[in-house]
Design a protein around this motif. Structure first.
Motif, short mmCIF file in Angstrom:
data_model
loop_
_atom_site.label_atom_id
_atom_site.label_comp_id
_atom_site.label_asym_id
_atom_site.label_seq_id
_atom_site.Cartn_x
_atom_site.Cartn_y
_atom_site.Cartn_z
N ALA A 237 53.43 36.58 45.23
CA ALA A 237 54.43 35.90 46.07
C ALA A 237 55.11 36.89 47.00
CB ALA A 237 55.45 35.19 45.18
N MET A 238 55.47 38.06 46.46
CA MET A 238 56.13 39.06 47.29
C MET A 238 55.19 39.60 48.35
SD MET A 238 59.22 39.23 46.42
CE MET A 238 60.37 38.89 45.09
N ALA A 239 53.90 39.74 48.01
CA ALA A 239 52.92 40.21 49.00
C ALA A 239 52.80 39.22 50.15
CB ALA A 239 51.57 40.43 48.33
N CYS A 240 52.87 37.94 49.84
CA CYS A 240 52.80 36.92 50.89
C CYS A 240 54.02 37.00 51.81
CB CYS A 240 52.69 35.53 50.28
SG CYS A 240 51.14 35.23 49.39
N ILE A 241 55.19 37.23 51.20
CA ILE A 241 56.41 37.38 52.01
C ILE A 241 56.29 38.61 52.91
CG2 ILE A 241 58.88 37.89 51.89
CD1 ILE A 241 58.97 36.21 49.32
N TRP A 242 55.81 39.71 52.31
CA TRP A 242 55.66 40.94 53.09
C TRP A 242 54.63 40.75 54.19
CZ3 TRP A 242 58.33 44.72 54.48
CH2 TRP A 242 59.20 45.40 53.63
N PHE B 148 52.31 34.47 66.37
CA PHE B 148 51.13 33.66 66.06
C PHE B 148 49.86 34.32 66.57
CE2 PHE B 148 48.01 30.33 66.98
CZ PHE B 148 47.93 29.72 65.74
N LEU B 149 49.91 34.93 67.75
CA LEU B 149 48.73 35.61 68.29
C LEU B 149 48.32 36.78 67.40
CD1 LEU B 149 49.54 35.61 72.12
CD2 LEU B 149 47.78 34.26 70.93
N PHE B 150 49.31 37.57 66.96
CA PHE B 150 48.98 38.68 66.06
C PHE B 150 48.38 38.16 64.77
CE2 PHE B 150 49.91 41.57 62.58
CZ PHE B 150 49.49 42.79 63.09
N TRP B 151 48.99 37.12 64.22
CA TRP B 151 48.49 36.52 62.98
C TRP B 151 47.06 36.03 63.15
CZ3 TRP B 151 46.72 31.61 61.88
CH2 TRP B 151 46.61 31.26 60.54
N LEU B 152 46.79 35.38 64.26
CA LEU B 152 45.46 34.82 64.51
C LEU B 152 44.40 35.91 64.63
CD1 LEU B 152 43.93 32.14 65.07
CD2 LEU B 152 44.34 32.57 67.50
N PHE B 153 44.70 36.97 65.39
CA PHE B 153 43.73 38.03 65.60
C PHE B 153 43.59 38.94 64.38
CE2 PHE B 153 44.69 37.08 70.14
CZ PHE B 153 43.39 36.74 70.52
N SER B 154 44.47 38.78 63.38
CA SER B 154 44.36 39.55 62.13
C SER B 154 43.36 38.94 61.16
CB SER B 154 45.73 39.65 61.44
OG SER B 154 46.66 40.33 62.23
N LEU B 155 43.06 37.66 61.33
CA LEU B 155 42.24 36.95 60.35
C LEU B 155 40.85 37.56 60.15
CD1 LEU B 155 43.14 33.22 61.11
CD2 LEU B 155 44.12 34.75 59.39
N GLY C 45 43.20 36.49 50.31
CA GLY C 45 43.76 37.09 51.52
C GLY C 45 44.08 36.04 52.57
N TYR C 46 43.22 35.06 52.72
CA TYR C 46 43.47 34.00 53.70
C TYR C 46 44.60 33.07 53.25
CZ TYR C 46 39.47 35.39 56.49
OH TYR C 46 38.62 36.10 57.30
N ILE C 47 44.71 32.85 51.95
CA ILE C 47 45.84 32.07 51.44
C ILE C 47 47.15 32.81 51.73
CG2 ILE C 47 46.96 31.18 49.37
CD1 ILE C 47 44.15 30.73 48.20
N CYS C 48 47.13 34.12 51.50
CA CYS C 48 48.29 34.96 51.79
C CYS C 48 48.68 34.85 53.26
CB CYS C 48 47.98 36.41 51.41
SG CYS C 48 49.23 37.61 51.92
N ALA C 49 47.69 34.91 54.15
CA ALA C 49 47.97 34.81 55.58
C ALA C 49 48.58 33.46 55.93
CB ALA C 49 46.69 35.04 56.37
N ALA C 50 48.09 32.41 55.29
CA ALA C 50 48.63 31.07 55.56
C ALA C 50 50.09 30.96 55.13
CB ALA C 50 47.78 30.02 54.85
N MET D 280 56.16 30.85 56.23
CA MET D 280 57.52 31.28 55.92
C MET D 280 58.26 31.65 57.21
SD MET D 280 56.96 35.15 54.55
CE MET D 280 58.66 35.52 54.87
N CYS D 281 59.47 32.08 57.09
CA CYS D 281 60.30 32.44 58.25
C CYS D 281 60.66 33.93 58.18
CB CYS D 281 61.56 31.60 58.30
SG CYS D 281 61.24 29.82 58.37
N PRO D 282 59.72 34.83 58.49
CA PRO D 282 59.98 36.26 58.28
C PRO D 282 61.07 36.82 59.16
CG PRO D 282 57.93 35.92 59.50
CD PRO D 282 58.37 34.58 59.02
N TRP D 283 61.36 36.18 60.30
CA TRP D 283 62.36 36.72 61.21
C TRP D 283 63.75 36.75 60.60
CZ3 TRP D 283 59.07 32.65 62.30
CH2 TRP D 283 59.59 31.36 62.10
#
Length: 556
Positions: free
Chosen positions: A130-135, A182-189, A376-381, A386-389
């Protein structure tokens, strides 16, 4: 009946790769990514670990931690001293947990079974996942800032102040920031797709590219500030006991930055060719690499005070944004190149510290259907949802999150390290870590080890009152002093309680002398097939009446 058949068909289709011959219980405990790493996949040598940590050290999060020390009133050398002490301590803890993986070639979810129990380990694993997903979300959002700077370097109209904000004035983000995120997240996949033993090449590339960009940023900021002299002459703004506690907080923030990696270093060290490959390479590279990165962050943050005659800018990306505003095309090109390198830095850090870790943890939560890649893909989703900002809205919010995070992980680390080094003295029976039979030495009570949980809860409780004070409640001063050293408090209390309970109530599969038997592993299969000898007859474990482990089994 047809619907049941279809369900079984899709269940079998979705199942991940696993060793043949496993029992139903074992299918809930292992798959290809959870089993001990075979020799063919042990491809990480010492220089791979050096490259890994150099690459990991150069990330914006590390800059922010060191820069926030300047914001909180420390001088540049005081902040840097905190960094050296903090990351040296973190490197020591990393080697302690990493050795378990390097010797037995197992990851954190399996290591935790020896101390927390076959099923009891699921909670620490869930907590860590859970913490890894937040991070992941936090690091991806920071990476989104890099993308924002890259776009704005090309089109000045890409400005969060000019683009209509669909999020509203009360939010800590904007439309431009979210789209960049979102662009960074998408190109990280695509980077999540590669197996762990292959991604070492990403860290090698990052280890060359990102430090060069960081040094260029340092030189640029120092030149704009009129040289290093005005920067280093800036004094600390806190004194006396407040200064001492700010330095303690700086050290603990550095350790808290590593709280997650201290726990899950076996996820990477298990791919080491030899145990020593994961020792000196980590023990030395971590404090040196993170100290160099933090030095750049400290000097750059301090230079902003001279350049703009204002309070220090703790976020280096915010400083780059200022450079775009008051510079020409050449300056914008420089910002683009540095932001591109920093985006690569965030990608590597997110893969190493978060997606791989969360993926490994999730394999233990549902091994029949989740492997590291799917996890890893579940983590990315989750990181996107979440609201990391909200965690990055201020330096105080950020450091508070780091501190509260380390409270839980320090207790887990305390139990695991105490179990391996002081209770078992390096002796593990690997095959039993994949067996859910009640007769197994790691089954304990209903698969849960109550001693470990008593120690884990004790390590958390020592910090609970102080945490309440950190979020604004009225608490005794003594509780806040303890919370200021929360990682050590949680670690020492949990490890001490665990050791004491195991002395009072002895557990099986221990040794009276130091005995690591990882080198004896010549068969990494975990299934109990009919062609082998009965493992219960072959296995030798200690009991409260016979606490010494004898010769290790021939096959694990």
């Amino acid at each position: 009946m047809a619907s049941i058949s279809r369900a079984r068909y899709w269940a079998d289709k979705l199942a991940v790769e696993a060793e043949p011959g496993l029992t139903r219980t074992q299918l809930m405990l292992t798959n290809h990514d959870l089993k001990p790493v075979e020799k063919e996949r042990r491809q990480w040598g010492p220089w791979n670990f050096v490259g890994f940590w150099i690459a990991d050290s150069f990330n914006i999060n590390t800059w922010m931690i060191s820069s926030s020390m300047i914001v909180n009133g420390l001088s540049w050398w005081q902040a840097w001293l905190c960094v050296w002490i903090g990351y040296a301590i973190a490197g020591f803890f990393i080697t302690l947990t990493g050795r378990i993986g390097a010797v037995y070639h197992i990851g954190f979810p399996v290591v935790g079974r020896s101390s927390f129990g076959i099923w009891g380990a699921l909670w620490p694993v869930f907590n860590r996942a859970a913490m890894a997903c937040i991070w992941y979300g936090v690091q991806a959002y920071i990476g989104g800032h890099c993308v924002y700077l890259m776009i704005r370097s090309i089109w000045l109209s890409w400005d969060r102040e000019r683009i209509p904000n669909a999020w509203g004035p009360g939010e800590a983000t904007s439309t431009a920031d979210f789209v960049s995120f979102f662009l960074f997240w998408l190109f990280s996949l695509p980077a999540i797709w590669f197996p762990v033993h292959k991604i070492r090449h990403l860290f090698t590339v990052k280890a060359y590219v990102v430090p060069a960009a960081g040094i260029a940023f340092l030189i640029w900021a120092v030149v704009r500030a009129g040289g290093i002299g005005p920067i280093i002459r800036q004094p600390n703004t806190v004194h006396g006991s407040e200064l001492a506690w700010q330095m303690v907080n700086g050290i603990m923030s550095s350790i808290a930055n590593f709280a997650t990696l201290i726990v899950n270093d076996p996820d990477f060290s298990r791919f080491a060719r030899k145990p020593k490959d994961a020792f000196w390479s980590q023990l030395l590279t971590i404090p040196i690499g993170f100290a160099v990165t933090s030095f750049i962050g400290i000097i750059v943050s301090s230079s902003s005070t001279i350049i703009y005659d204002s309070d220090p800018i703790w976020d280096p990306l915010a400083l780059l944004d200022r450079f775009i505003t008051d510079g020409g095309s050449g300056q914008r090109f420089g910002v683009f190149v540095i932001a591109l390198a920093f985006a690569l830095a965030q990608l590597g850090t997110n893969i190493a510290a978060n997606s791989v870790s969360a993926g490994t943890d999730m394999t233990a939560l549902l091994p029949r259907y989740i492997n590291i890649r799917r996890g890893g893909y579940i983590c990315a989703a989750i990181g996107l949802a979440m609201c990391p900002w909200t965690l990055l809205s201020s330096s105080n919010q950020f450091t508070l999150y780091l501190s509260s995070y380390s409270v839980f992980l320090s207790s887990i680390a305390g139990v695991i390290i105490s179990d391996y080094y002081f209770v078992r003295k390096g002796y593990l029976e690997i095959k039993e870590l994949y067996d859910g039979r009640k007769t197994g030495p790691y089954y304990y009570t209903f698969g849960i080890h109550w001693r470990a949980y008593a120690a884990y809860i004790g390590g958390i409780l020592i910090n609970v009152v102080g945490f309440a004070g950190a979020i604004g409640r009225d608490v005794p001063a003594g509780a806040m002093y303890i919370y200021n050293v929360n990682f050590f408090a949680g670690f020492l209390v949990s490890s001490g309680i665990y050791w004491g309970l195991c002395k009072l109530f002895p557990i099986p599969a221990t040794s009276d002398r130091w005995m690591e038997v990882g080198d004896e592993i010549d068969d990494i299969r975990v299934a109990y097939d009919s062609g082998s000898q009965d493992f219960d007859e072959e296995r030798v474990v200690s009991t409260p009446d016979n606490k010494t482990a004898q010769e290790p089994p021939k096959h694990f």
